[in-house]
Design a protein around this motif. Structure first.
Motif, short mmCIF file in Angstrom:
data_model
loop_
_atom_site.label_atom_id
_atom_site.label_comp_id
_atom_site.label_asym_id
_atom_site.label_seq_id
_atom_site.Cartn_x
_atom_site.Cartn_y
_atom_site.Cartn_z
N ALA A 1 -8.81 -5.55 4.43
CA ALA A 1 -8.37 -5.02 3.14
C ALA A 1 -9.54 -4.42 2.37
CB ALA A 1 -7.68 -6.10 2.33
N VAL A 2 -10.68 -5.09 2.44
CA VAL A 2 -11.88 -4.60 1.76
C VAL A 2 -12.25 -3.22 2.31
CG1 VAL A 2 -14.37 -4.95 1.57
CG2 VAL A 2 -12.81 -6.82 1.04
N ASP A 3 -12.18 -3.08 3.63
CA ASP A 3 -12.50 -1.79 4.24
C ASP A 3 -11.50 -0.71 3.82
OD1 ASP A 3 -14.79 -2.57 5.55
OD2 ASP A 3 -13.70 -3.31 7.31
N LEU B 1 -9.87 -0.58 1.13
CA LEU B 1 -10.12 -0.26 -0.28
C LEU B 1 -11.27 0.75 -0.39
CD1 LEU B 1 -8.69 -1.42 -2.78
CD2 LEU B 1 -10.74 -2.76 -3.22
N ILE B 2 -12.33 0.47 0.32
CA ILE B 2 -13.51 1.35 0.27
C ILE B 2 -13.16 2.74 0.82
CG2 ILE B 2 -15.83 1.72 1.20
CD1 ILE B 2 -16.21 -1.32 1.11
N ARG C 1 -10.51 4.13 0.44
CA ARG C 1 -9.51 4.69 -0.48
C ARG C 1 -8.14 4.85 0.19
NH1 ARG C 1 -14.13 3.50 -2.95
NH2 ARG C 1 -13.87 3.80 -5.16
N GLU D 1 -5.27 1.02 -2.97
CA GLU D 1 -5.90 0.67 -4.24
C GLU D 1 -5.83 -0.87 -4.36
OE1 GLU D 1 -4.00 -0.45 -6.86
OE2 GLU D 1 -1.97 0.04 -6.18
N PRO D 2 -6.61 -1.45 -5.26
CA PRO D 2 -6.75 -2.92 -5.28
C PRO D 2 -5.43 -3.70 -5.33
CG PRO D 2 -8.39 -1.93 -6.72
CD PRO D 2 -7.51 -0.80 -6.24
N ARG D 3 -4.49 -3.23 -6.17
CA ARG D 3 -3.25 -3.98 -6.33
C ARG D 3 -2.41 -3.95 -5.05
NH1 ARG D 3 -0.31 -6.06 -10.68
NH2 ARG D 3 1.93 -5.87 -10.44
N GLN D 4 -2.40 -2.78 -4.41
CA GLN D 4 -1.71 -2.63 -3.12
C GLN D 4 -2.31 -3.57 -2.09
OE1 GLN D 4 -2.29 1.52 -2.29
NE2 GLN D 4 -0.25 1.74 -1.38
N ALA D 5 -3.63 -3.57 -2.02
CA ALA D 5 -4.34 -4.41 -1.05
C ALA D 5 -4.03 -5.88 -1.31
CB ALA D 5 -5.84 -4.15 -1.14
N ALA D 6 -4.05 -6.26 -2.59
CA ALA D 6 -3.77 -7.66 -2.93
C ALA D 6 -2.35 -8.04 -2.53
CB ALA D 6 -3.99 -7.87 -4.43
N ALA D 7 -1.40 -7.16 -2.80
CA ALA D 7 0.00 -7.42 -2.46
C ALA D 7 0.16 -7.58 -0.95
CB ALA D 7 0.88 -6.28 -2.99
N LEU E 1 -2.14 -8.48 1.16
CA LEU E 1 -2.80 -9.71 1.59
C LEU E 1 -1.91 -10.93 1.33
CD1 LEU E 1 -6.50 -9.27 0.59
CD2 LEU E 1 -5.60 -9.70 2.88
#
Lengths: 329, 329
Positions: B294-296, B298-299, B301, B304-310, B312
């Motif tokens: 997810a970190v990758d 995000l970087i 692009r 976006e953070p909220r999508q990645a968090a959801a 995860l």
């Protein structure tokens, strides 16, 4: 005057198009941590990731503001768009006062391609770190090539805030021997470049020597970057061009050695965690059916708290659209 | 001496069996917020939910400790097992000192069916609230019929801590007129029973009158429970039996009117949120494959953070066994 897109999309468009007013509005949303800020950041995230984030920190009286102002002028001379985010974690205690020493910045602020903003803590330091990290995304997406992050004071909050920067500049000043000791306490480890400002004062070379010794003793992380010590006289502009050269060189080194990516990874990890916490806070509260059911199961001793939490996270995942649901502005 | 069950199960068994040593150990685990504490609480949760949690608060000098001690004796006389949890949110500032005025409690502590423990803040107030809430579960599961939660001082932290109690007793004292004003600031709203202690002093009736007026003016939540004002003289024990009667009566009223369940619902909601946050903190960190991916993203692009968090949170849900996984002691 009829909006064809959502207000958030409009605001994002205007920020991307370079509107100072919209950018300021976006930063206020980010500071207030409103739900709209989350939508705005989601909208604008893909346009960020280009700016070089330069942190500048050091004790009071080291002339940071003057130095940052001169750096701003020099960046503009070199054709860059530059944003300055002045962060004052301690202003929660001093009553929310805007940073002093802003007068010199007025001239800079009047130039094209410059954006200056103060950000103060309105509560927990964690909240400030988050606002700073989000603020950088907006400035970045607005097309600023360089974001200078200036912090006031020397403490753990400053270290937390400044550590999101790609290049950390620590400012010292001759004749404040004890302050160099203070710097040893936490800033030597995170400094990528040391600046001895007010270098026309007596004792500048001694300060350089003490810093060199401190660097030698410190167990600095971050590989084999050779931390330079530069002398500047911000009031006259002496040494500022060299400082910009060295900062650019550091960025080059960071990119080459994967260190820039490491900072980006760390910042991305923080962003994901915060986003997850926000989702949790939004969904795990009375009135949400799944949550209310879990509360009853807990009271009936059918589940223990960790089990209930795990089940709720599952239930949230089954409904991802609700997680990503947009709210109106 | 060969352990047949896991160490956590053993500890839970010994707490249930009434071991003071094991209970003290459990509370220390809870205070330190170790991962083992989570396992212990999961293990013991089903045995809790029976104790009457009585909060006692009020300004310094009101004789709370003496009153609590006398209440403890009286509860034991009535055949109840009683635990006292003395909470000092301010001790983080005073250097972690154990509560003064503990000498009188020594005699009580020596009696059978009594357990006394101090709990101090070792950081954020939120951390203390959590330790208190978890501590109550242990004391409850250990078979204590009554858990007296005593807080020192009058402030928001005390209000936060005390609000987990089923019955809140607010102690006042004659001759501290200004303190009654302080009480108005936040405790009138949460008091279920008012106690005017040191009632043998002049001015006790005036204090009662002032309290009655304060109650009348306050917009108290919690339905039509008629908040009584009792006079006690803790030093002699006068009025303590009546106070216990009234406290029992309040519990009866709470049960009848669904108010006890409301407190339980509020506490359960807090527990689930904390458990969810703990799961998030444990899983959303570098080194976990999903998180690193997810970190990758995000970087790059791609998200976006909220999508990645959801996403995860979804991935976590697919692996519920990992969420519930036990760690060795």
């Amino acid at each position: 005057m009829i909006a064809t897109a959502s207000p958030v999309t409009d605001l994002a468009d205007r920020i991307r198009a370079g509107s100072h007013v919209s950018l300021a509005r976006g930063l206020t949303l980010v500071e207030s941590r409103s739900g709209v800020a989350t939508e705005l950041l989601a909208e604008i995230w893909k346009d960020s990731g280009r700016a070089h984030v330069v942190g500048v920190t050091g004790p009071a009286g080291s002339g940071k503001s003057t130095l940052v102002t001169q750096m701003g002028h020099e960046y503009v001379e070199r054709g860059a768009k530059v944003a300055i985010l002045a962060v004052d974690p301690s202003s929660a205690y001093s009553g929310g006062a805007i940073l002093g020493d802003r007068i010199r910045m007025t001239e800079l602020a009047g130039r094209e391609n410059v954006f200056i903003r103060s950000m103060a803590s309105r509560g927990a330091t964690g909240g400030l770190s988050r606002a700073v990290l989000d603020g950088i995304v907006l400035l970045d997406a607005a097309g600023y090539d360089v974001v200078i992050l200036e912090t006031v004071g020397v403490g753990q909050s400053e270290v937390d805030v400044i550590s999101v920067a790609h290049s950390v500049l620590v400012v010292s000043v001759p004749g404040l021997g004890d302050d160099i000791q203070a710097i040893k306490a936490g800033l030597i480890e995170i400094a990528d470049i040391h600046v001895v400002n007010k270098a026309d004062r007596p004792g500048a070379d001694l300060t350089v020597k003490q810093l060199r010794e401190s660097i030698r003793l410190a167990h600095r992380q971050g590989g084999d970057w050779n931390v330079p010590i530069l002398k500047t006289t911000a009031a006259t502009g002496d040494g500022v061009a060299e400082l910009l050269d060295e900062t650019a060189k550091h960025r080059g080194w960071m990119t080459e050695h994967g260190a820039l990516r490491e900072v980006e990874r760390r910042n991305a990890a923080t962003r994901i965690r915060w986003a997850a916490e926000a989702i949790i806070a939004e969904r795990l509260r009375p009135g949400h059916r799944d949550f209310d059911v879990a509360v009853d199961a807990l009271i009936a001793r059918d589940e223990e708290p960790r089990q209930a939490a795990a089940r709720l996270l599952t239930a949230m995942a089954v409904n991802p659209t609700r997680i990503n649901g947009r709210r109106p502005l």
